[in-house]
Design an enzyme around this catalytic site. Structure first.
Site, PDB file in Angstrom:
ATOM      1  N   ALA A  67       0.842  -1.201   0.000  1.00 17.37           N
ATOM      2  CA  ALA A  67       0.000   0.000   0.000  1.00 17.37           C
ATOM      3  C   ALA A  67       0.879   1.253   0.000  1.00 17.37           C
ATOM      4  O   ALA A  67       1.981   1.249   0.547  1.00 17.37           O
ATOM      5  CB  ALA A  67      -0.928  -0.005   1.208  1.00 17.37           C
ATOM      6  N   PRO A  68       0.399   2.341  -0.578  1.00 15.78           N
ATOM      7  CA  PRO A  68       1.191   3.566  -0.712  1.00 15.78           C
ATOM      8  C   PRO A  68       1.035   4.491   0.485  1.00 15.78           C
ATOM      9  O   PRO A  68       0.254   4.226   1.399  1.00 15.78           O
ATOM     10  CB  PRO A  68       0.596   4.202  -1.968  1.00 15.78           C
ATOM     11  CG  PRO A  68      -0.859   3.858  -1.870  1.00 15.78           C
ATOM     12  CD  PRO A  68      -0.906   2.469  -1.267  1.00 15.78           C
ATOM     13  N   LYS A 104       1.814  -4.837   3.486  1.00 21.22           N
ATOM     14  CA  LYS A 104       2.858  -3.948   3.979  1.00 21.22           C
ATOM     15  C   LYS A 104       2.496  -2.518   3.615  1.00 21.22           C
ATOM     16  O   LYS A 104       2.530  -2.145   2.443  1.00 21.22           O
ATOM     17  CB  LYS A 104       4.221  -4.292   3.372  1.00 21.22           C
ATOM     18  CG  LYS A 104       5.369  -3.498   3.998  1.00 21.22           C
ATOM     19  CD  LYS A 104       6.647  -3.578   3.192  1.00 21.22           C
ATOM     20  CE  LYS A 104       6.691  -2.574   2.075  1.00 21.22           C
ATOM     21  NZ  LYS A 104       6.753  -1.148   2.547  1.00 21.22           N
ATOM     22  N   SER A 130       3.254   1.592   3.521  1.00 21.38           N
ATOM     23  CA  SER A 130       4.485   2.354   3.348  1.00 21.38           C
ATOM     24  C   SER A 130       5.144   2.586   4.700  1.00 21.38           C
ATOM     25  O   SER A 130       4.466   2.842   5.703  1.00 21.38           O
ATOM     26  CB  SER A 130       4.184   3.695   2.688  1.00 21.38           C
ATOM     27  OG  SER A 130       5.304   4.553   2.771  1.00 21.38           O
ATOM     28  N   SER A 169       4.455   3.727  -7.479  1.00 19.47           N
ATOM     29  CA  SER A 169       5.030   4.403  -8.643  1.00 19.47           C
ATOM     30  C   SER A 169       5.309   3.411  -9.766  1.00 19.47           C
ATOM     31  O   SER A 169       5.373   2.191  -9.552  1.00 19.47           O
ATOM     32  CB  SER A 169       6.336   5.096  -8.247  1.00 19.47           C
ATOM     33  OG  SER A 169       7.317   4.127  -7.911  1.00 19.47           O
ATOM     34  N   THR A 171       8.454   1.470  -8.902  1.00 18.76           N
ATOM     35  CA  THR A 171       8.226   0.367  -7.969  1.00 18.76           C
ATOM     36  C   THR A 171       7.540  -0.793  -8.677  1.00 18.76           C
ATOM     37  O   THR A 171       7.864  -1.960  -8.442  1.00 18.76           O
ATOM     38  CB  THR A 171       7.386   0.833  -6.777  1.00 18.76           C
ATOM     39  OG1 THR A 171       8.050   1.922  -6.131  1.00 18.76           O
ATOM     40  CG2 THR A 171       7.187  -0.287  -5.774  1.00 18.76           C
ATOM     41  N   GLU A 208      -1.464  -0.662  -9.816  1.00 21.09           N
ATOM     42  CA  GLU A 208      -2.002   0.696  -9.990  1.00 21.09           C
ATOM     43  C   GLU A 208      -0.841   1.645  -9.775  1.00 21.09           C
ATOM     44  O   GLU A 208      -0.364   1.803  -8.653  1.00 21.09           O
ATOM     45  CB  GLU A 208      -3.141   0.949  -8.997  1.00 21.09           C
ATOM     46  CG  GLU A 208      -4.067   2.096  -9.421  1.00 21.09           C
ATOM     47  CD  GLU A 208      -3.645   3.454  -8.910  1.00 21.09           C
ATOM     48  OE1 GLU A 208      -2.583   3.939  -9.357  1.00 21.09           O
ATOM     49  OE2 GLU A 208      -4.349   4.025  -8.071  1.00 21.09           O
ATOM     50  N   CYS A 222      -3.273  10.008  -7.557  1.00 21.52           N
ATOM     51  CA  CYS A 222      -2.949   9.603  -8.928  1.00 21.52           C
ATOM     52  C   CYS A 222      -4.012  10.015  -9.933  1.00 21.52           C
ATOM     53  O   CYS A 222      -3.776   9.968 -11.137  1.00 21.52           O
ATOM     54  CB  CYS A 222      -2.713   8.097  -8.986  1.00 21.52           C
ATOM     55  SG  CYS A 222      -3.975   7.132  -8.146  1.00 21.52           S
TER      56      CYS A 222
END
Length: 474
Positions: A146-147, A172, A174, A225, A228, A246, A280
């Site tokens: 997750a971001p 996990k 960020s 990103s 990533t 995504e 995004c």
């Protein structure tokens, strides 16, 4: 404050290197958290793999009841979760309470219902003496990354469909913004069987790689990103893992001469700058038809300049800080590069605000050209560019000349034009006379380098399943 990992139904301290977690509004350390060790990553994946044997066979009713109970628990703990999200991300507290928490609850409730509606195709005899059936079965262990821009919401988007479909998850968040995911772990611990949900903490190179590369992980879901995404695809390619990506966007906002310019200006004021532009789908790449270009620049300049920056806990704050010192530096560099071009006009902002915290002033850059980096690259901050165009074909070509393909919008009173452009824009979503609107029932996801796979909707649920053919001789 909850800082422990969730592994096999137990909250445990990390055994790896300690990492500082910051408050971006002040730049101060909130606390230090120990990363998961390699042994703990392995334990979490094995716990998920063991739990899958039973969880994958539970009825949709049971899975739905667990998701509904978690949704209720989030609602009961909404204020605490909102305060953690605001403190760790710098989001205005009222935005988290009023906008994000209700949407997060709704995602879990939607997938609780959707879990009970997922069916294969009807049986049939396609070969004499044989009956065929189509099943949709869970994949197995899903590693979710997750971001940092919407930590709790993205955790919900990852967990809800995967669990509804019968998968077990190791997620996990960020390392920059882990606090709400760790709190969610504590809420989920006594609702789901041990091992069904596991929550780790750590950096990509220390925890993420070990997790996504684990031999028992069948699927990797990432919001992050392009870089990533490329790394994870290379990292997991030898095992041919299923992936769901995504990877960001650079949303074109196409404004024609007949558009309601007041609605456009006020819309972009929200849709381009919500969450400090760290979204995004943010309305960040404006194309305005030449007949209304100067008027729209003026209206947008006034709208953007009126945005109020401030402390996240202040109810009048509309724009908080960026997520980290490193990201502040990236946004600053992108704007400075644009400002160095002689044709760019800075209508609003264009600078750091100074003082404590990672604040960057809401920025409008006019007269940008199609080839400029500020038009072509995702900035992921409170920065909007505006470019003049002449006709429909030109702007359609420019809008599609992008490596991104997540979101777009068209502003016009001409219904035929709206249909024509919507059909030809190469984006996962196109809004007409609005932007940024998301609902649990509709899919969210991109094309091109914005990735593939859908979040939310029944399409999102299907992405976490395998299609299987069963044939019976009789």
């Amino acid at each position: 404050m909850q800082y422990q990992l969730l592994i096999n139904g137990a909250l445990v301290n990390g055994e790896g290197e300690r990492q500082s977690v910051y408050n971006p509004a002040t730049g101060e350390v909130i606390l230090e958290i120990a990363e998961a060790s390699p042994k703990q990553v392995d334990a979490a994946v094995l716990a998920a793999d063991n739990a899958f044997t039973a969880w994958g066979q539970t009825t949709p009713k049971v899975r739905a009841e667990c998701l509904l109970e978690l949704a209720d628990s989030i609602k009961q703990n909404a204020l605490q979760l909102a305060k953690l999200e605001s403190q760790n991300c710098g989001k205005p507290l009222h935005c988290v309470i009023n906008d994000e928490i209700p949407a997060i609850i709704d995602v879990f409730r939607f997938f609780a219902g959707a879990a009970r509606c997922l069916n294969g195709l009807a049986a049939g005899e396609y070969l004499e003496g044989y009956t065929s059936m189509i099943r949709r079965d869970p994949v197995g262990v899903v590693a979710s990354i997750a971001p940092w821009n919407y930590p709790l919401m993205m955790a919900a988007w990852k967990l809800a469909p995967a669990l509804a479909a019968g998968n077990c998850v190791v997620i996990k968040p960020s390392e920059i913004t882990p606090l709400t995911a760790l709190k969610l772990a504590a809420l989920a611990k006594d609702i789901f069987p041990p091992g069904v949900i596991n929550v780790l903490f750590g950096r990509g190179q220390t925890v993420g790689d070990a997790l996504t590369g684990h031999e028992k992980v069948r699927m990797v879901s990432l919001t992050g990103s392009i870089a990533t995404g490329e790394h994870i695809l290379r990292h997991t390619a030898p095992a041919i893992k299923r992936t769901h990506m995504e990877l960001g966007g650079k949303a074109p906002v196409i404004v024609f001469n007949d558009a309601d310019l007041d609605a456009v200006a006020q819309g972009i004021r929200t849709f381009g700058f919500y969450n400090a532009g760290q979204d995004c789908t943010a309305a960040c790449r404006i194309y305005a038809q030449r007949g209304i270009y100067d008027t729209l620049v003026e209206k947008l300049g006034q709208a953007v300049s009126s945005l109020k920056m401030g402390a996240p806990e202040d109810e009048s704050t509309e724009l908080g800080p960026l997520s980290s010192q490193a990201h502040l530096a990236r946004v600053t560099a992108a704007v400075e590069e644009a400002k160095a071009l002689s044709h760019i006009r800075v209508i609003a902002g264009g600078r750091q605000t100074g003082g404590k915290g990672y604040y960057f002033a809401p920025t409008l850059l006019a007269d940008a050209k199609q080839e400029d980096a500020i038009v072509q690259r995702e900035v992921f901050g409170p920065v909007v560019s505006i470019t003049a165009f002449d006709d429909e074909e030109q702007v359609l070509r420019w809008a599609n000349e992008s490596r991104y393909g997540l979101a777009s919008s068209v502003w016009t009173q001409d219904v035929g034009r709206a249909h024509r452009l919507s059909a030809r824009l190469q984006y996962g979503c196109t809004w007409v006379n609005t932007h940024f609107m998301l609902v649990s029932e509709m899919p969210h996801g991109g094309q091109k380098q914005s990735g593939y796979g859908k979040d939310m909707s029944l399409y999102g649920l299907e992405d976490y399943t395998l299609v299987r053919h069963i044939m019976i001789k009789h």
